[in-house]
Scaffold this motif. Structure first.
Motif: not given
Length: 285
Positions: A235-259
């Motif tokens: 099992v590889t955990i996650g969502v395939p299109a969101y594999r970049d660790p740099a996109e795991q910042s709280p600011v990016h995660l908060f904005r994710m639904p609006f992109k």
């Protein structure tokens, strides 16, 4: 104000979380791909907004829906006029059944998935993932969960009791705890376990779209959405299109639904697949 919930339920959940935190560090189910301290900080930052919304909006909203129905003798349970023990038992089961459908809806609704994606895009799965929910998801769940409670006519005290068990089970099955295989094989006949829910967080779409239950695994068995036959090492955990660790910042995660949401593909354009495995209800190590 919910004195018993805050003075008994919350401390019990805190103790359970502490025990799971220690045990999952000692008995690891899956290998980590990211630094644990960094992930804990990121997930705690997301939870810092989500948990107050849970306590101050979602729980009061559900309780208010129950009180409204109880005061009017509205809903399925009052209509059935069952003995008290049966009334509460059936109410507990139906609450959990309703949450099975809510979880499925979050995966099948493009709008709701935008918020739920924040939870699934975690590159590891452990106790901290149990609270990594976008604050918008908690707000969005109020009409559905409150509406189900009102239609069922669930007793208001049962709503709070169920929520404590719900949160405890959520922490348990998100944990990275390796239970003895024979024990978990029997346990997942009744309830959701870490191996079972780990498959739900796979980057393979057919596996993510399975194992929606929260407390009782019966609902997945009933609706044939149960999948246990994937080894945890595969099992590889996650969502395939969101594999970049740099996109795991709280600011990016908060904005994710609006992109704009990315298609279910890896960065190289391939779609994660797995050869069809036999006996989907057979738990593998």
């Amino acid at each position: 104000m919910f004195p018993k919930f805050d003075k008994i339920g919350m401390p019990l959940l805190g103790v359970a979380a502490g025990v799971l935190f220690v045990l999952e560090a000692k008995y690891k189910l899956r290998r980590r791909v990211r630094s644990k301290p960094k992930r804990l900080l990121e997930n705690a930052s997301v939870a810092a907004a989500a948990l107050p919304a849970l306590r101050l909006v979602l729980i009061p909203g559900m309780y208010a829906a129950a009180r409204w129905a109880n005061n009017r003798q509205f809903g399925l349970l009052p209509w059935l006029k069952l003995p008290k023990a049966a009334h509460y038992t059936l109410g507990f089961l139906l609450l959990d059944y309703g949450n099975y459908f809510w979880h499925m809806l979050m995966h099948r609704s493009h709008l709701l998935w935008r918020f739920h994606n924040v939870h699934h895009s975690d590159l590891d799965l452990d106790l901290s993932s149990a609270w990594r929910f976008h604050v918008g998801e908690n707000f969005a769940s109020v009409p559905y969960r409150g509406g189900v409670i009102a239609l069922l006519g669930v007793p208001a005290p049962l709503v709070l009791f169920y929520e404590v068990i719900f949160e405890g089970c959520t922490a348990f099955h998100h944990s990275n705890l390796r239970l003895p295989y024979k024990l978990e094989k029997q346990l997942c006949r009744v309830m959701v376990t870490p191996r079972m829910h780990g498959i739900h967080h796979s980057i393979v779409r057919q596996e993510t779209d399975s194992n929606y239950a929260v407390i009782f695994s019966w609902w997945d068995r009933l609706h044939q959405t149960l999948r246990l036959n994937v080894p945890q090492d595969a099992v590889t955990i996650g969502v395939p299109a969101y594999r970049d660790p740099a996109e795991q910042s709280p600011v990016h995660l908060f904005r994710m639904p609006f992109k704009k949401q990315r298609p279910w593909k890896l960065p190289d354009g391939t779609v994660p697949q797995r050869a069809k495995l036999p006996e989907p209800t057979q738990l593998l190590p």
